[in-house]
Design an enzyme around this catalytic site. Sequence first.
Site, PDB file in Angstrom:
ATOM      1  N   GLU A 286     -16.371  24.325  64.173  1.00 18.63           N
ATOM      2  CA  GLU A 286     -16.399  23.269  65.177  1.00 18.63           C
ATOM      3  C   GLU A 286     -16.072  21.913  64.570  1.00 18.63           C
ATOM      4  OE1 GLU A 286     -16.159  22.320  68.757  1.00 18.63           O
ATOM      5  OE2 GLU A 286     -17.375  24.123  68.595  1.00 18.63           O
ATOM      6  N   ASP A 290     -12.674  19.665  65.348  1.00 19.34           N
ATOM      7  CA  ASP A 290     -12.803  18.348  65.971  1.00 19.34           C
ATOM      8  C   ASP A 290     -12.200  17.249  65.108  1.00 19.34           C
ATOM      9  OD1 ASP A 290     -14.104  19.594  68.027  1.00 19.34           O
ATOM     10  OD2 ASP A 290     -16.117  18.946  67.447  1.00 19.34           O
ATOM     11  N   SER A 495     -13.578  23.517  73.119  1.00 20.15           N
ATOM     12  CA  SER A 495     -13.867  22.754  71.902  1.00 20.15           C
ATOM     13  C   SER A 495     -12.589  22.158  71.320  1.00 20.15           C
ATOM     14  CB  SER A 495     -14.531  23.645  70.853  1.00 20.15           C
ATOM     15  OG  SER A 495     -15.824  24.008  71.253  1.00 20.15           O
TER      16      SER A 495
END
EC number: 3.4.14.10
Length: 578
Positions: A286, A290, A495
């Site tokens: 994650e 990002d 995401s």
Amino acid sequence: MKLGVNFLALCALLSLSGSSLAAPSSATSGQVIKAPKIPSSWRHVGSARGSTPFSFTLHLNSANLAGLASRLDQNGAIALSEAEVAAYASPTNATLATVQSYLKAQGIADSAISYNNFKDQITVKSTVAQASKLFSASLASYSNPDGTVLPRTTSYTIPAQISSSVSLVQPLASFFQITTGPGKGNLTTAATKRFELEERAATAPPDCVANRVTPTCLRELYGTNTYTPTGGANTDILVAGFIGQSFSQADLTLYLQQFRPDAATYVMPVIEAKNAVNDPANPGDEATLDVQTVVAQTYPLKSVYYNYGTATDNGGDIFEAAFTDIINNYQAYGSPGVYSVSYGSDEAGFGATEAQVLCNSAMKLTAMGTTIVFSSGDNGVNGQGTNNGDSCPPFVPTYPSGCQYILSVGATVNFAPEVAVTAATAGYYGGGGFSNVFARPTFQNTAVSQYKTVLGTKDAGDYSTTGRGYPDISAQGYAYLITENGNNYRISGTSASCPTVASIFSLLNDARRAKGQKNLGWAHPFLYRTPTGLTDVTSGGSYGCADATLGFPAAKRWDPSSGLGTPYFPNLRTALGI
């Protein structure tokens, strides 16, 4: 129930009068708060020792949150100073004095008490025994999903002496659980060759290849490749990291060398809050996704990794706690223009009062000029899966996408045209639907009404007909390339679409700054009023129940799978006059 911003104003006024959406108030017995549905991954493991340290936070009723909601509703994008927001958010002197006097009367020392900037939250260092007595609670030991044992209760009472001043006490009955996206798949050398040879759609951008989305593709697709940002002293985009997620600067550099060489020298600043530690030796999917997405899309703008809490942090609603931390440190964190959060939970795990406290905090942060962007989830109309045992129908809304001050982001796949992701096209469904807690805001009335005309009686009874619809907007959410531990992988999910949308809004803020304008902040009224900056998505949909026919198909205009569509930067600039 009346809809729109008036609902939020009503909630604030009820809160000011001592009422709560969670349970009826009583002048003599106090305010009873019960835990929402407890996820099966939380297990009762026995009694809690009375001597165990236990800190709790009292959420005080603000002086005039209804006034702040009204000001936002009338003016849309505003960027108020901390002092201006404090005038609305802080409790009255009488409210504060009432709570302080009560705590003192219970033998709590001043040294055990701390306040947030607006003094609408009071945190007390206490013990299980003292908290149990104060709030008539039977605190027991529960094992959370990570195996950490924490004191919790299924019910507590806010004493009558302060029930008109306090709306919530956390984390007494909070069983918070957080999730990330679907995860990554290995990108082998053979697969790379195969992906590069796949046929491109005739009108797709030249660098967009199916199953292999690069920063260059995204910049071409959404029209940011011809814009040169200038940046400034403040933080353009704050990238959230929770549950122990870390990123590696070495991986970021290697990624940029491959896919955005002119940005390869960028070193990502890190903010570590509430015991968080960024561990570059153990990067997470994650955080890697990002950070790499944002830097590759926004360079040379200032992006900062905001690492909050730990992998075992379950001290209440971590999303709300992070909002409060950012507000408390707004100047120190660089007055962030955009806050990107690729995490989520299930709405069913939160009581209405707890959810409203989060939305109130989001409103305060937004009023200061920060656009808050969240992923809508990766299980379609079946929520995030954090409340094990939930199954649809009825549909399970995700959290906190239902709050009207949060820009909720769905996902698309393909390029000419883009379509809302489905299990068949991308391996998952983007989260979409209608909140059971938050009423539909006025800016969404026309869009939702139009969609309901298309939907007709399909799935009637499986979703709230008066709830706030989400997502608001969408973007590519399939097969992003990332570099982790020196290797390239593909990763999918909202995401991925979330930091892409957040990046585009940070670029819009940069263009506004060049014109002497403030950050966009609360973007929703503008987007729904002027959707010409977005490309409509009319295929795909948000499903996810065992019965594959249940759910929300994409349609013309807004729909609860792709929102208003995908952003096109040049058209958004035109619509904003920048």
